[in-house]
Design a protein around this motif. Structure first.
Motif, PDB file in Angstrom:
ATOM      1  N   GLN A 181       0.893  -1.216  -0.118  1.00 42.75           N
ATOM      2  CA  GLN A 181      -0.118   0.025  -0.111  1.00 42.75           C
ATOM      3  C   GLN A 181       0.886   1.255  -0.198  1.00 42.75           C
ATOM      4  O   GLN A 181       1.478   1.336   0.987  1.00 42.75           O
ATOM      5  CB  GLN A 181      -0.970   0.170   1.306  1.00 42.75           C
ATOM      6  N   VAL A 182       0.688   2.208  -1.126  1.00 42.32           N
ATOM      7  CA  VAL A 182       1.827   3.285  -1.278  1.00 42.32           C
ATOM      8  C   VAL A 182       0.925   4.553  -1.228  1.00 42.32           C
ATOM      9  O   VAL A 182      -0.284   4.775  -2.063  1.00 42.32           O
ATOM     10  CB  VAL A 182       2.617   3.094  -2.539  1.00 42.32           C
ATOM     11  N   ALA A 183       1.427   5.484  -0.315  1.00 41.71           N
ATOM     12  CA  ALA A 183       1.088   6.775  -0.275  1.00 41.71           C
ATOM     13  C   ALA A 183       1.716   7.496  -1.541  1.00 41.71           C
ATOM     14  O   ALA A 183       2.946   7.751  -1.159  1.00 41.71           O
ATOM     15  CB  ALA A 183       0.939   7.274   1.099  1.00 41.71           C
ATOM     16  N   VAL A 184       1.334   8.034  -2.466  1.00 45.39           N
ATOM     17  CA  VAL A 184       1.862   8.540  -3.385  1.00 45.39           C
ATOM     18  C   VAL A 184       1.575  10.298  -3.442  1.00 45.39           C
ATOM     19  O   VAL A 184       0.330  10.579  -3.724  1.00 45.39           O
ATOM     20  CB  VAL A 184       1.743   8.129  -4.835  1.00 45.39           C
ATOM     21  N   ALA A 185       2.697  11.011  -3.814  1.00 44.78           N
ATOM     22  CA  ALA A 185       2.398  12.492  -3.890  1.00 44.78           C
ATOM     23  C   ALA A 185       1.820  12.601  -5.056  1.00 44.78           C
ATOM     24  O   ALA A 185       2.113  11.999  -6.255  1.00 44.78           O
ATOM     25  CB  ALA A 185       3.859  13.326  -3.879  1.00 44.78           C
ATOM     26  N   ALA A 186       0.920  13.586  -5.328  1.00 46.05           N
ATOM     27  CA  ALA A 186       0.049  13.646  -6.468  1.00 46.05           C
ATOM     28  C   ALA A 186       0.687  14.070  -7.912  1.00 46.05           C
ATOM     29  O   ALA A 186       0.355  13.342  -8.709  1.00 46.05           O
ATOM     30  CB  ALA A 186      -1.203  14.850  -6.356  1.00 46.05           C
ATOM     31  N   ASN A 187       1.641  14.745  -7.595  1.00 45.97           N
ATOM     32  CA  ASN A 187       2.577  14.884  -8.873  1.00 45.97           C
ATOM     33  C   ASN A 187       3.032  13.936  -9.562  1.00 45.97           C
ATOM     34  O   ASN A 187       3.473  13.799 -10.648  1.00 45.97           O
ATOM     35  CB  ASN A 187       3.706  15.923  -8.501  1.00 45.97           C
ATOM     36  N   PHE A 188       3.321  12.527  -8.716  1.00 40.91           N
ATOM     37  CA  PHE A 188       3.936  11.447  -9.224  1.00 40.91           C
ATOM     38  C   PHE A 188       3.075  10.451  -9.722  1.00 40.91           C
ATOM     39  O   PHE A 188       3.229   9.262  -9.877  1.00 40.91           O
ATOM     40  CB  PHE A 188       4.867  10.759  -8.105  1.00 40.91           C
ATOM     41  N   THR A 189       1.599  10.644  -9.937  1.00 36.00           N
ATOM     42  CA  THR A 189       0.663   9.793 -10.389  1.00 36.00           C
ATOM     43  C   THR A 189       0.739   8.991 -11.611  1.00 36.00           C
ATOM     44  O   THR A 189       0.848   7.783 -11.512  1.00 36.00           O
ATOM     45  CB  THR A 189      -0.832  10.529 -10.174  1.00 36.00           C
ATOM     46  N   ALA A 190       1.195   9.902 -12.757  1.00 31.80           N
ATOM     47  CA  ALA A 190       1.399   9.447 -13.955  1.00 31.80           C
ATOM     48  C   ALA A 190       2.660   8.295 -13.747  1.00 31.80           C
ATOM     49  O   ALA A 190       2.382   7.024 -14.314  1.00 31.80           O
ATOM     50  CB  ALA A 190       1.323  10.097 -15.310  1.00 31.80           C
ATOM     51  N   PRO A 191       3.789   8.621 -13.281  1.00 32.05           N
ATOM     52  CA  PRO A 191       5.129   7.966 -13.443  1.00 32.05           C
ATOM     53  C   PRO A 191       4.639   6.494 -12.442  1.00 32.05           C
ATOM     54  O   PRO A 191       5.060   5.523 -13.211  1.00 32.05           O
ATOM     55  CB  PRO A 191       5.937   8.890 -12.487  1.00 32.05           C
ATOM     56  N   ILE A 192       4.077   6.811 -11.502  1.00 34.96           N
ATOM     57  CA  ILE A 192       3.884   5.513 -10.336  1.00 34.96           C
ATOM     58  C   ILE A 192       2.782   4.578 -11.222  1.00 34.96           C
ATOM     59  O   ILE A 192       2.972   3.305 -11.050  1.00 34.96           O
ATOM     60  CB  ILE A 192       3.479   5.716  -9.086  1.00 34.96           C
ATOM     61  N   GLN A 193       2.158   5.075 -11.921  1.00 39.06           N
ATOM     62  CA  GLN A 193       1.046   4.182 -12.706  1.00 39.06           C
ATOM     63  C   GLN A 193       1.918   3.278 -13.720  1.00 39.06           C
ATOM     64  O   GLN A 193       1.493   2.203 -14.040  1.00 39.06           O
ATOM     65  CB  GLN A 193      -0.031   4.816 -13.377  1.00 39.06           C
ATOM     66  N   ALA A 194       2.897   4.128 -14.419  1.00 41.81           N
ATOM     67  CA  ALA A 194       3.378   3.216 -15.441  1.00 41.81           C
ATOM     68  C   ALA A 194       4.465   2.405 -14.636  1.00 41.81           C
ATOM     69  O   ALA A 194       4.622   1.373 -15.231  1.00 41.81           O
ATOM     70  CB  ALA A 194       4.197   4.332 -16.563  1.00 41.81           C
ATOM     71  N   ILE A 195       5.295   2.629 -13.708  1.00 42.06           N
ATOM     72  CA  ILE A 195       6.399   2.187 -12.956  1.00 42.06           C
ATOM     73  C   ILE A 195       5.445   0.753 -12.565  1.00 42.06           C
ATOM     74  O   ILE A 195       6.035  -0.381 -12.430  1.00 42.06           O
ATOM     75  CB  ILE A 195       6.885   2.671 -11.981  1.00 42.06           C
ATOM     76  N   ALA A 196       4.249   0.948 -11.912  1.00 43.69           N
ATOM     77  CA  ALA A 196       3.480  -0.336 -11.282  1.00 43.69           C
ATOM     78  C   ALA A 196       3.344  -1.456 -12.059  1.00 43.69           C
ATOM     79  O   ALA A 196       3.414  -2.372 -11.695  1.00 43.69           O
ATOM     80  CB  ALA A 196       2.281   0.090 -10.649  1.00 43.69           C
ATOM     81  N   LYS A 197       2.971  -1.244 -13.358  1.00 44.26           N
ATOM     82  CA  LYS A 197       2.901  -2.207 -14.522  1.00 44.26           C
ATOM     83  C   LYS A 197       3.999  -3.134 -14.327  1.00 44.26           C
ATOM     84  O   LYS A 197       4.105  -4.350 -14.310  1.00 44.26           O
ATOM     85  CB  LYS A 197       2.425  -1.716 -15.725  1.00 44.26           C
ATOM     86  N   ASP A 198       5.257  -2.462 -14.676  1.00 44.62           N
ATOM     87  CA  ASP A 198       6.479  -3.232 -14.839  1.00 44.62           C
ATOM     88  C   ASP A 198       7.054  -3.779 -13.492  1.00 44.62           C
ATOM     89  O   ASP A 198       7.454  -5.091 -13.481  1.00 44.62           O
ATOM     90  CB  ASP A 198       7.852  -2.374 -15.224  1.00 44.62           C
ATOM     91  N   PHE A 199       6.525  -3.214 -12.403  1.00 51.52           N
ATOM     92  CA  PHE A 199       6.851  -3.807 -11.018  1.00 51.52           C
ATOM     93  C   PHE A 199       6.169  -5.029 -10.697  1.00 51.52           C
ATOM     94  O   PHE A 199       6.522  -6.098 -10.335  1.00 51.52           O
ATOM     95  CB  PHE A 199       6.850  -2.840 -10.141  1.00 51.52           C
TER      96      PHE A 199
END
Length: 255
Positions: free
Chosen positions: A31-49
């Motif tokens: 469960q990750v709390a993510v700063a709003a500015n990093f929304t798009a990058p973490i969504q992309a990273i999550a798929k590969d992760f």
């Protein structure tokens, strides 16, 4: 005959266990709390992760200051990806994180953006011309990008002139939304919200020089709840790896 059957059953069970492990059926969830500015990058990273590790990433997005309050009140997060380095450092001093887990995963870039093509020039002169009615920024008390925006206005001597025109969002996501929907002609946003693979995704923008505000160092930490979570540890290592780095850079961040 029974012995042979027994051996076959054990062999089948061993193969089944191996198959389950390989498909990540026994993987953990982070469960990750993510700063709003990093929304798009973490969504992309999550798929590969998830594909590479088998672990599942569940993200919640919001302002760093609001997440701090939620974490202090026992919110069930394993990892915190903040928009600054001061909030994670504060949590560290308060013994809320796993020792040694804090590191800077990205350095953010601030942009003055308008949804209108050609509205913002590449020098930010539109800000000084002061012909607009509304300027959107994120809450500087809760969002580091909002704080950076106020520092820019102060350095340019525009704080008093812009004060009556400011429309404040609770997070950088809301500040962006005000501009996107036309409720503000322009606003300070994270470059990552309007930039991908070396170009703007729409509208017009001035990339704010880094010397006009304090560095936006974004730190990640494993919170105490994620201490024994294998997925939390795996995510932190993944964020330091080449695949994540490529994604982070593609959205205009520095490393």
């Amino acid at each position: 005959m029974r012995a042979t059957a027994h051996r076959l059953t054990l062999k089948s069970l061993t193969l089944a266990v191996a198959a389950l492990s390989a498909t990540g059926a026994w993987a953990d969830e982070v469960q990750v709390a993510v700063a709003a500015n990093f929304t798009a990058p973490i969504q992309a990273i999550a798929k590969d992760f998830e594909k590479d590790t088998g672990h599942k990433l569940v993200a919640s997005f919001g302002a760093t200051g609001q997440f701090y309050t939620q974490i202090k009140n026992g919110a069930p997060f394993d990892v915190f990806l903040a928009a600054d380095d001061t909030t994670p450092a504060k949590l560290e001093s308060e013994n809320e994180i796993v020792k040694g887990s804090r590191f800077t995963y990205a350095v953010g870039t601030l942009a003055l953006w308008s949804a209108k093509d050609g509205y913002v020039d590449d020098k930010g002169q539109v800000l000084k011309d002061n012909t607009y009615a509304h300027l959107s920024i994120a809450n500087p008390k809760a969002a580091p990008y909002g704080l950076a925006a106020t520092q820019v206005l102060d350095k340019l001597g525009l704080t008093d002139a812009t004060q009556p025109k400011i429309v404040e969002g609770q997070s950088i996501a809301q500040a962006y939304q005000f501009v996107q929907t036309g409720n503000a002609e322009l606003g300070f946003v994270a470059l990552s919200q309007v930039f991908k693979d070396g170009k703007l995704t729409g509208g017009s923008a001035w990339v704010v020089p880094a010397n006009l505000h304090e560095p936006i160092k974004q730190d990640a930490v494993i919170l105490n709840k994620g201490k024994d979570n294998a997925a939390a540890k795996a995510l932190m290592e993944y964020l330091k790896g080449p695949k994540a780095a490529a994604v982070i850079k593609s959205f205009g961040y520095q490393l």
